[in-house]
Design an enzyme around this catalytic site. Structure first.
Site, mmCIF file in Angstrom:
data_model
loop_
_atom_site.group_PDB
_atom_site.id
_atom_site.type_symbol
_atom_site.label_atom_id
_atom_site.label_comp_id
_atom_site.label_asym_id
_atom_site.label_seq_id
_atom_site.Cartn_x
_atom_site.Cartn_y
_atom_site.Cartn_z
ATOM 1 C CG HIS A 39 -2.998 11.231 13.241
ATOM 2 N ND1 HIS A 39 -2.390 10.919 12.049
ATOM 3 C CD2 HIS A 39 -2.024 11.191 14.186
ATOM 4 C CE1 HIS A 39 -1.107 10.684 12.266
ATOM 5 N NE2 HIS A 39 -0.862 10.854 13.539
ATOM 6 C CB SER A 96 2.091 11.869 13.309
ATOM 7 O OG SER A 96 1.586 10.560 13.320
ATOM 8 C CD GLU A 126 -2.833 11.330 8.880
ATOM 9 O OE1 GLU A 126 -2.837 10.494 9.786
ATOM 10 O OE2 GLU A 126 -2.370 12.474 9.037
#
Length: 193
Positions: free
Chosen positions: A68, A116, A142
């Site tokens: 992330h 994720s 994303e």
């Protein structure tokens, strides 16, 4: 600390990544989310939740990141689509990026196995009895390759050419196809089976 520019996702959801094979050029596919299943954060993504943002943004508008971190793009998503099971993705790690080469090596060894999604919740409903939040619409920003997954049933189904990482279903389908081809060859040669 890095300054983040652009919209910040308001939720992160984790999904397990099971490697079934991997090309030398880092191409892989699978599911970043599975519809209707409750994750460890008591959220569930409903079918159709990503429809609007995918029409608007497309696969190239969704970033592939490492953990992330917006300063660590590691590749590009070539396909992102909803199907009956969940959010299907096909991506390619960028070979000229050092972190991508590390991620590829970690995927091949089985040491890195998580996906994720980072998104902003547009519309949700919480069940009063169970406390489970149903995400009805999400704005997907994303999808990251991560260390720790939250939704164990979301899987990468094909990371090409590393046979020892194939899942059992993928290998069974391949064996059935090989058997069918052998039977067809025997039939065409006039041999009885």
């Amino acid at each position: 600390m890095h300054a983040y520019r652009g919209p910040r996702p308001t939720a992160r959801k984790f999904a397990n990544l099971e490697l079934a094979g991997l090309t030398g050029d880092g191409v892989f596919s699978g599911y970043a989310s599975v519809f209707g299943e409750v994750d460890l954060g008591k959220d569930t993504i409903e079918r159709g939740a990503f429809r609007n943002c995918l029409v608007e943004r497309g696969a190239m508008g969704v970033r592939m990141l490492y953990q992330h971190d917006p300063s660590e793009p590691i590749g590009a998503w070539k396909t992102i689509r909803e199907d009956a099971r969940g959010l299907y993705v096909e991506g390619m790690l960028s070979p000229g990026v050092a972190r991508s080469r590390e991620v590829l090596a970690l995927m091949k060894s089985g040491a890195l196995d998580g996906l994720s999604i980072g998104f902003r919740t547009v519309k949700a409903r919480t069940d009063a009895k169970t406390g489970v939040r149903k995400i009805l619409e999400a704005d997907l920003w994303e999808i990251s390759v991560v260390t720790f997954p939250m939704l164990p049933s979301a899987r990468v189904s094909n990371v090409k050419h590393a046979r020892f990482f194939r899942d059992k279903e993928t290998e069974l389908v391949r064996q059935m196809r090989r058997a069918a081809k052998m039977m067809m060859k025997s039939t065409f040669k006039g041999k009885a089976i």
